[in-house]
Enzyme design. Structure first.
Site, PDB file in Angstrom:
ATOM      1  N   GLY A  12       0.838  -1.198   0.000  1.00 21.92           N
ATOM      2  CA  GLY A  12       0.000   0.000   0.000  1.00 21.92           C
ATOM      3  C   GLY A  12       0.872   1.246   0.000  1.00 21.92           C
ATOM      4  O   GLY A  12       0.564   2.237  -0.679  1.00 21.92           O
ATOM      5  N   LYS A 187      -0.303 -17.165 -10.282  1.00 25.02           N
ATOM      6  CA  LYS A 187       0.517 -16.597  -9.193  1.00 25.02           C
ATOM      7  C   LYS A 187       0.260 -17.355  -7.893  1.00 25.02           C
ATOM      8  O   LYS A 187       1.184 -17.591  -7.098  1.00 25.02           O
ATOM      9  CB  LYS A 187       0.208 -15.102  -9.021  1.00 25.02           C
ATOM     10  CG  LYS A 187       1.210 -14.445  -8.076  1.00 25.02           C
ATOM     11  CD  LYS A 187       1.119 -12.945  -8.025  1.00 25.02           C
ATOM     12  CE  LYS A 187       2.303 -12.387  -7.229  1.00 25.02           C
ATOM     13  NZ  LYS A 187       2.005 -11.113  -6.584  1.00 25.02           N
TER      14      LYS A 187
HETATM   15  P1  NAD Z   1       1.967  -5.923   4.979  1.00 23.66           P
HETATM   16  O1  NAD Z   1       2.055  -6.994   5.998  1.00 23.66           O
HETATM   17  O2  NAD Z   1       3.185  -5.077   4.768  1.00 23.66           O
HETATM   18  O3  NAD Z   1       0.772  -4.936   5.362  1.00 23.66           O
HETATM   19  C1  NAD Z   1      -0.534  -5.426   5.510  1.00 23.66           C
HETATM   20  C2  NAD Z   1      -1.153  -4.793   6.758  1.00 23.66           C
HETATM   21  O4  NAD Z   1      -0.518  -5.326   7.924  1.00 23.66           O
HETATM   22  C3  NAD Z   1      -0.991  -3.281   6.841  1.00 23.66           C
HETATM   23  O5  NAD Z   1      -2.190  -2.780   7.363  1.00 23.66           O
HETATM   24  C4  NAD Z   1       0.148  -3.102   7.809  1.00 23.66           C
HETATM   25  O6  NAD Z   1       0.118  -1.872   8.491  1.00 23.66           O
HETATM   26  C5  NAD Z   1      -0.095  -4.246   8.763  1.00 23.66           C
HETATM   27  N1  NAD Z   1       1.144  -4.625   9.471  1.00 23.66           N
HETATM   28  C6  NAD Z   1       2.344  -4.894   8.897  1.00 23.66           C
HETATM   29  N2  NAD Z   1       3.253  -5.194   9.868  1.00 23.66           N
HETATM   30  C7  NAD Z   1       2.608  -5.102  11.050  1.00 23.66           C
HETATM   31  C8  NAD Z   1       2.984  -5.298  12.414  1.00 23.66           C
HETATM   32  N3  NAD Z   1       4.224  -5.637  12.740  1.00 23.66           N
HETATM   33  N4  NAD Z   1       2.054  -5.127  13.365  1.00 23.66           N
HETATM   34  C9  NAD Z   1       0.788  -4.772  13.056  1.00 23.66           C
HETATM   35  N5  NAD Z   1       0.350  -4.586  11.777  1.00 23.66           N
HETATM   36  C10 NAD Z   1       1.251  -4.748  10.798  1.00 23.66           C
HETATM   37  O7  NAD Z   1       1.471  -6.603   3.636  1.00 23.66           O
HETATM   38  P2  NAD Z   1       1.957  -6.368   2.138  1.00 23.66           P
HETATM   39  O8  NAD Z   1       3.257  -7.028   1.958  1.00 23.66           O
HETATM   40  O9  NAD Z   1       1.801  -4.941   1.802  1.00 23.66           O
HETATM   41  O10 NAD Z   1       0.893  -7.238   1.348  1.00 23.66           O
HETATM   42  C11 NAD Z   1      -0.431  -6.779   1.015  1.00 23.66           C
HETATM   43  C12 NAD Z   1      -1.003  -7.734  -0.019  1.00 23.66           C
HETATM   44  O11 NAD Z   1      -0.211  -7.671  -1.207  1.00 23.66           O
HETATM   45  C13 NAD Z   1      -0.991  -9.196   0.410  1.00 23.66           C
HETATM   46  O12 NAD Z   1      -2.087  -9.873  -0.137  1.00 23.66           O
HETATM   47  C14 NAD Z   1       0.303  -9.731  -0.212  1.00 23.66           C
HETATM   48  O13 NAD Z   1       0.285 -11.129  -0.399  1.00 23.66           O
HETATM   49  C15 NAD Z   1       0.280  -8.977  -1.526  1.00 23.66           C
HETATM   50  N6  NAD Z   1       1.579  -8.790  -2.182  1.00 23.66           N
HETATM   51  C16 NAD Z   1       2.679  -8.430  -1.464  1.00 23.66           C
HETATM   52  C17 NAD Z   1       3.888  -8.227  -2.132  1.00 23.66           C
HETATM   53  C18 NAD Z   1       5.121  -7.757  -1.408  1.00 23.66           C
HETATM   54  O14 NAD Z   1       6.189  -7.714  -2.020  1.00 23.66           O
HETATM   55  N7  NAD Z   1       5.052  -7.337  -0.154  1.00 23.66           N
HETATM   56  C19 NAD Z   1       3.946  -8.397  -3.525  1.00 23.66           C
HETATM   57  C20 NAD Z   1       2.789  -8.742  -4.219  1.00 23.66           C
HETATM   58  C21 NAD Z   1       1.604  -8.938  -3.535  1.00 23.66           C
END
Ligand code: NAD
Length: 312
Positions: A12, A187
């Site tokens: 995001g 994927k």
């Molecule tokens: P993320 O874990 O970074 O974030 C998701 C949510 O979790 C956010 O609201 C974030 O604030 C919260 N969060 C993260 N760490 C936290 C913690 N320590 N404590 C409390 N809350 C926490 O997830 P992402 O990597 O952005 O993935 C989002 C979606 O995109 C998922 O479906 C993932 O599979 C997909 N995706 C991720 C990637 C990547 O490289 N990260 C690539 C392609 C698709």
């Protein structure tokens, strides 16, 4: 165009930063107070292809949402298990015109989104962009990527094409797909093998690939995905998908990496998206009366590991 990024973790934040740099009106919405407070206080800090930048993007907690201004576009980037709660919380920002784009990994998110948004406003896809969260308010964004997306509603192809062009104007390299469920399943086959197997075995992808049973396991899991996909009108080319999955073993490209589920679960003791990857295949398998023993077991083993590690 008023854009809301609903779920502003690693991905995001990437999309938020790129759309903001592209001159758009972007607001981040997230449920993690430490992260939101850090962004409010210091801006969103990113290592963007080696350059340290700070971006001042408006941000709010899900609990701070009010209905004063509706969104034109909401991009969903929660983890799969956070999606339903996020949709409930962003409801006040949704009007009849609001478009929703879901780029989460996993299968079947449209079933959740449909409860809140009319079909003609839902667009789904997947992305090859990556991102990493270093800590509250800080992300690491390296490399290039792409987005594929499609409309779920009938007759909305032009809107999907316009949305792809709009994202590309900010460098997100998006294109319209006329078979997005194929890409999503393809994927999910990578995630449904590399993510869970490397997490259970606690190895990187090259080390898993070097084990004798690796090929048989990959073929069996991909066949379970393909059999279920067929019942949903998606005809996966198993041989091509297996080759695609096994390309992850290459130590000269990404093989030495630990997949994101490993980092979430083993490194950070966070809950995983397994119920929306292999778990989705198990559930759909039951619905269509198809045996999916490998996906059933992999889902349960990941849940065991979550319990053992006290993941939350
Ligand atoms: P993320 O874990 O970074 O974030 C998701 C949510 O979790 C956010 O609201 C974030 O604030 C919260 N969060 C993260 N760490 C936290 C913690 N320590 N404590 C409390 N809350 C926490 O997830 P992402 O990597 O952005 O993935 C989002 C979606 O995109 C998922 O479906 C993932 O599979 C997909 N995706 C991720 C990637 C990547 O490289 N990260 C690539 C392609 C698709």
């Amino acid at each position: 165009m008023k854009i809301i990024i609903a779920g502003a973790g690693a991905m995001g934040s990437r999309f938020g930063i790129m759309l903001h740099k592209g001159g758009n009106d972007v607001t981040l919405v997230d449920g993690w107070p430490d992260h939101v407070n850090a962004i409010k206080k210091n801006g969103l800090k990113a290592n963007f292809n080696g350059e340290n930048i700070t971006v001042n993007i408006p941000v709010m907690l899900q609990s701070e949402i009010n209905s004063s201004e509706k969104a034109d576009l909401i991009i969903l980037f929660t983890k799969a298990m956070q999606l339903d709660k996020m949709l409930q919380d962003v409801k006040p920002l949704i009007s009849k015109q609001t478009k929703i784009l879901c780029l989460l990994n996993g299968i079947g998110h449209e079933d959740t989104i449909e409860k809140y948004i009319p079909m003609e406003n839902i667009f789904i896809g997947n992305t090859m962009w990556t991102a990493g969260l270093i800590g509250p308010g800080q992300v690491k964004l390296f490399g290039n990527g792409s987005v594929e997306l499609q409309n779920l509603g009938q007759g909305q192809e032009n809107s999907a094409k316009k949305l792809a062009s709009f994202l590309s104007e900010s460098g997100l390299n998006a294109k319209y797909s006329d078979n997005i469920h194929y890409s999503i399943y393809r994927k999910a086959c990578v995630n449904g093998t590399m993510n869970c197997l490397c997490s259970i075995l606690e190895v990187n992808m090259t080390n898993f690939g070097a084990t004798k049973p690796a090929h048989d396991i990959v073929v069996t899991v991909v066949n379970e995905f393909a059999t279920v996909a067929k019942h949903e009108g998606v005809d996966l080319d198993v041989k091509e998908v297996v080759e695609h999955v096994e390309s992850c073993f290459n130590p000269d490209t990404i093989g030495k990496h630990f997949p994101s589920m490993y980092q979430d679960l083993i490194t950070n003791h966070r809950l995983t998206e397994i119920d929306y990857i292999n778990g989705a295949i198990s559930r759909k398998g039951k619905k269509y009366n198809i045996a999916t023993p490998y996906c059933d077991l992999l889902t349960q083993l990941i849940h065991c590991k979550e319990d053992i590690l006290g993941a939350n």
